[in-house]
Design a protein around this motif. Structure first.
Motif, PDB file in Angstrom:
ATOM      1  N   ALA A  40       4.283  41.097  36.757  1.00 19.29           N
ATOM      2  CA  ALA A  40       4.443  42.612  37.118  1.00 19.29           C
ATOM      3  C   ALA A  40       4.203  42.660  38.580  1.00 19.29           C
ATOM      4  O   ALA A  40       4.749  43.546  39.679  1.00 19.29           O
ATOM      5  CB  ALA A  40       3.486  43.295  36.547  1.00 19.29           C
ATOM      6  N   ASP A  41       3.285  41.722  39.244  1.00 19.22           N
ATOM      7  CA  ASP A  41       3.010  41.791  40.567  1.00 19.22           C
ATOM      8  C   ASP A  41       4.033  41.399  41.487  1.00 19.22           C
ATOM      9  O   ASP A  41       3.860  41.627  42.750  1.00 19.22           O
ATOM     10  CB  ASP A  41       1.834  40.898  40.776  1.00 19.22           C
ATOM     11  N   ALA A  42       4.885  40.824  40.912  1.00 18.60           N
ATOM     12  CA  ALA A  42       6.178  40.231  41.684  1.00 18.60           C
ATOM     13  C   ALA A  42       7.462  41.325  42.183  1.00 18.60           C
ATOM     14  O   ALA A  42       8.277  41.114  42.530  1.00 18.60           O
ATOM     15  CB  ALA A  42       6.699  38.973  40.929  1.00 18.60           C
ATOM     16  N   MET A  43       7.082  42.483  41.237  1.00 16.10           N
ATOM     17  CA  MET A  43       8.126  43.294  41.449  1.00 16.10           C
ATOM     18  C   MET A  43       8.013  44.136  42.670  1.00 16.10           C
ATOM     19  O   MET A  43       8.284  45.547  42.788  1.00 16.10           O
ATOM     20  CB  MET A  43       8.040  44.517  40.122  1.00 16.10           C
ATOM     21  N   ASP A  44       8.035  43.613  43.655  1.00 14.65           N
ATOM     22  CA  ASP A  44       8.131  44.079  45.159  1.00 14.65           C
ATOM     23  C   ASP A  44       9.408  44.628  45.592  1.00 14.65           C
ATOM     24  O   ASP A  44      10.479  43.678  45.043  1.00 14.65           O
ATOM     25  CB  ASP A  44       7.459  43.020  46.105  1.00 14.65           C
ATOM     26  N   PHE A  45       9.770  45.251  46.398  1.00 12.36           N
ATOM     27  CA  PHE A  45      11.007  45.637  46.940  1.00 12.36           C
ATOM     28  C   PHE A  45      11.788  44.499  47.414  1.00 12.36           C
ATOM     29  O   PHE A  45      13.191  44.193  47.115  1.00 12.36           O
ATOM     30  CB  PHE A  45      11.013  46.975  48.094  1.00 12.36           C
ATOM     31  N   TRP A  46      11.037  43.438  48.200  1.00 12.82           N
ATOM     32  CA  TRP A  46      11.635  42.380  48.776  1.00 12.82           C
ATOM     33  C   TRP A  46      12.276  41.347  47.703  1.00 12.82           C
ATOM     34  O   TRP A  46      12.936  40.311  48.117  1.00 12.82           O
ATOM     35  CB  TRP A  46      10.972  41.600  49.874  1.00 12.82           C
ATOM     36  N   SER A  47      11.483  41.337  46.739  1.00 10.86           N
ATOM     37  CA  SER A  47      12.182  40.478  45.315  1.00 10.86           C
ATOM     38  C   SER A  47      13.558  40.583  45.240  1.00 10.86           C
ATOM     39  O   SER A  47      14.324  39.739  44.878  1.00 10.86           O
ATOM     40  CB  SER A  47      11.373  40.779  44.124  1.00 10.86           C
ATOM     41  N   PHE A  48      13.971  41.741  45.356  1.00 10.62           N
ATOM     42  CA  PHE A  48      15.455  41.985  45.448  1.00 10.62           C
ATOM     43  C   PHE A  48      16.230  41.266  46.468  1.00 10.62           C
ATOM     44  O   PHE A  48      17.596  41.055  46.070  1.00 10.62           O
ATOM     45  CB  PHE A  48      15.715  43.532  45.307  1.00 10.62           C
ATOM     46  N   ALA A  49      15.739  40.916  47.300  1.00 16.65           N
ATOM     47  CA  ALA A  49      16.330  39.869  48.335  1.00 16.65           C
ATOM     48  C   ALA A  49      17.005  38.804  47.855  1.00 16.65           C
ATOM     49  O   ALA A  49      18.104  38.084  48.455  1.00 16.65           O
ATOM     50  CB  ALA A  49      15.574  39.594  49.545  1.00 16.65           C
ATOM     51  N   ALA A  50      16.567  38.330  46.678  1.00 16.92           N
ATOM     52  CA  ALA A  50      16.924  37.151  45.952  1.00 16.92           C
ATOM     53  C   ALA A  50      18.041  37.416  45.102  1.00 16.92           C
ATOM     54  O   ALA A  50      18.541  36.313  44.094  1.00 16.92           O
ATOM     55  CB  ALA A  50      15.593  36.264  45.224  1.00 16.92           C
ATOM     56  N   GLY A  51      18.259  38.772  44.770  1.00 14.41           N
ATOM     57  CA  GLY A  51      19.248  38.934  43.522  1.00 14.41           C
ATOM     58  C   GLY A  51      20.711  38.154  43.747  1.00 14.41           C
ATOM     59  O   GLY A  51      21.093  37.584  42.760  1.00 14.41           O
ATOM     60  N   ARG A 273       1.790  43.392  52.969  1.00 12.53           N
ATOM     61  CA  ARG A 273       0.316  43.142  52.619  1.00 12.53           C
ATOM     62  C   ARG A 273      -0.265  44.661  52.705  1.00 12.53           C
ATOM     63  O   ARG A 273      -1.447  44.985  51.953  1.00 12.53           O
ATOM     64  CB  ARG A 273      -0.380  42.119  53.175  1.00 12.53           C
ATOM     65  N   PHE A 274       0.098  45.342  53.553  1.00 11.31           N
ATOM     66  CA  PHE A 274      -0.690  46.683  53.825  1.00 11.31           C
ATOM     67  C   PHE A 274       0.139  47.716  53.400  1.00 11.31           C
ATOM     68  O   PHE A 274      -0.382  48.894  53.587  1.00 11.31           O
ATOM     69  CB  PHE A 274      -0.899  46.825  55.430  1.00 11.31           C
ATOM     70  N   LEU A 275       1.007  47.695  52.570  1.00  5.91           N
ATOM     71  CA  LEU A 275       1.700  48.816  51.831  1.00  5.91           C
ATOM     72  C   LEU A 275       1.076  49.077  50.712  1.00  5.91           C
ATOM     73  O   LEU A 275       0.765  47.900  49.743  1.00  5.91           O
ATOM     74  CB  LEU A 275       3.246  48.452  51.747  1.00  5.91           C
ATOM     75  N   PRO A 276       0.965  50.372  50.136  1.00  7.84           N
ATOM     76  CA  PRO A 276       0.327  50.678  48.925  1.00  7.84           C
ATOM     77  C   PRO A 276       1.316  50.264  47.683  1.00  7.84           C
ATOM     78  O   PRO A 276       2.437  50.084  47.891  1.00  7.84           O
ATOM     79  CB  PRO A 276       0.312  52.230  49.028  1.00  7.84           C
ATOM     80  N   PRO A 277       0.936  49.821  46.572  1.00  6.12           N
ATOM     81  CA  PRO A 277       1.619  49.241  45.368  1.00  6.12           C
ATOM     82  C   PRO A 277       2.724  50.336  45.150  1.00  6.12           C
ATOM     83  O   PRO A 277       3.898  49.962  44.707  1.00  6.12           O
ATOM     84  CB  PRO A 277       0.589  49.255  44.211  1.00  6.12           C
ATOM     85  N   PHE A 278       2.685  51.590  45.206  1.00  3.27           N
ATOM     86  CA  PHE A 278       3.655  52.421  44.803  1.00  3.27           C
ATOM     87  C   PHE A 278       4.708  52.613  45.676  1.00  3.27           C
ATOM     88  O   PHE A 278       6.027  52.987  45.314  1.00  3.27           O
ATOM     89  CB  PHE A 278       3.152  54.150  44.620  1.00  3.27           C
ATOM     90  N   ILE A 279       4.604  52.015  47.126  1.00  6.03           N
ATOM     91  CA  ILE A 279       5.576  51.892  47.920  1.00  6.03           C
ATOM     92  C   ILE A 279       6.323  50.640  47.693  1.00  6.03           C
ATOM     93  O   ILE A 279       7.582  50.685  47.528  1.00  6.03           O
ATOM     94  CB  ILE A 279       5.374  51.770  49.339  1.00  6.03           C
TER      95      ILE A 279
END
Length: 302
Positions: A40-51, A273-279
């Motif tokens: 679940a920690d991997a569900m960052d926005f940038w993970s979509f870049a590998a789509g 690293r400095f963005l809160p999880p909800f973002i």
């Protein structure tokens, strides 16, 4: 596929290692922490870049590739309905990783409804069936590899203990489909063995390659957006492909491009690293909320 079955063409077995089957991640990103982790920690926005790269990985298994190219489920055609297909794919990830058992059951039923129509005809070049658990295991494994790669690019290399935790938490990527728990290798090391063996049977012929080239070149998007986005998408897509997939696609990747790829993600990792999880994870949470709204209103999920 690790067990190709009759749906796969005969190909020469190759002995591959992780240097062939995984992207290069030079360990220059400082680890955030040594606390317990989950997928679940991997569900960052940038993970979509590998789509797009992940689509190529999945379709590099001939049974999956021909299943998608020849699919009669027009509403799920990536080249005809790109935004809808992107939404449903990312919603599947959100449900499989962040959802409840009830969410996953609803998604499984919806996916099964579409998969009932995806099977080879007598004249197909490759025999396939979307309910083939081996094919589904391959798809789920590709999703896992994509998430693990982006996670470590953004947050640094995991410790062995964290790697095991991350892996064990990711089994719902497959069990939300037809994959059984005993199909998943019992350990992270066992998964590497499965993955290297499965990648040895990667094969992309001209039919599937043409489909994937259209995807990379954004042929399904209108010209203005296609022109402004194509170069970046192609760069990210090839960067997220391991050598075995680049070879199958016939694309090149230079040392200079690798350095630019690493620089990009070092910068992104620093900002992230400095963005809160909800973002960082806001997009996935919105997608999950939309799935639950569709379930309540009895609307189609895919």
């Amino acid at each position: 596929m690790a067990v190709p079955g009759e749906s796969q063409p005969t190909v020469e077995d190759r002995v591959l290692t992780s240097s062939d089957t995984r992207i290069t991640i030079r360990r220059r990103t400082a680890r955030w922490s040594d606390e317990a982790v989950t997928v679940a920690d991997a569900m960052d926005f940038w993970s979509f870049a590998a789509g797009a790269a992940n689509v190529i990985m999945q379709l590099s298994s001939p049974g999956v590739g021909y299943g998608v190219v020849e699919s009669k489920v027009d509403s799920g055609n990536l080249l005809k309905h790109p935004w809808k297909r992107a939404r449903t794919t990312f919603q599947y990830l959100a449900v499989a990783i962040l959802g409840t058992e009830a969410d996953r059951a609803a998604m499984r039923e919806a996916v099964n409804g579409a998969h009932r129509h995806v099977k080879s005809e007598p004249g197909s070049a490759v025999r396939y069936n979307a309910f083939d658990r081996d094919l589904q295991m391959w798809v789920a494994a590709c999703l896992f590899v994509g998430l693990e790669d982006t996670y470590q690019l953004l947050r640094g290399e995991m410790t062995p203990e964290q790697s095991e935790q991350f892996y064990r938490s990711a089994w719902t990527l497959g069990t939300t489909l037809q994959v059984t728990e005993d199909q998943w290798p019992a350990s992270r090391a066992g998964f590497d063995e499965y993955w290297n063996t499965a990648c040895a049977r990667v094969a992309v012929d001209d039919t599937v390659r043409a489909y994937l080239e259209d995807l990379i070149d954004l042929q399904m998007i209108r010209a203005p957006l296609r022109v402004t986005s194509r170069r970046l998408l192609r760069f990210l897509t090839i960067g997220f492909l391991a050598p075995v997939f680049r070879d199958a696609m016939g694309v090149r990747w230079s040392d200079a491009e690798q350095r630019w790829f690493e620089r990009l993600f070092r910068t992104v990792a620093l900002v992230n690293r400095f963005l809160p999880p909800f973002i960082r994870q806001g997009g996935s949470l919105v997608l999950l909320a939309d799935v639950r709204r569709r379930i309540r209103r009895h609307r189609p999920l895919i």
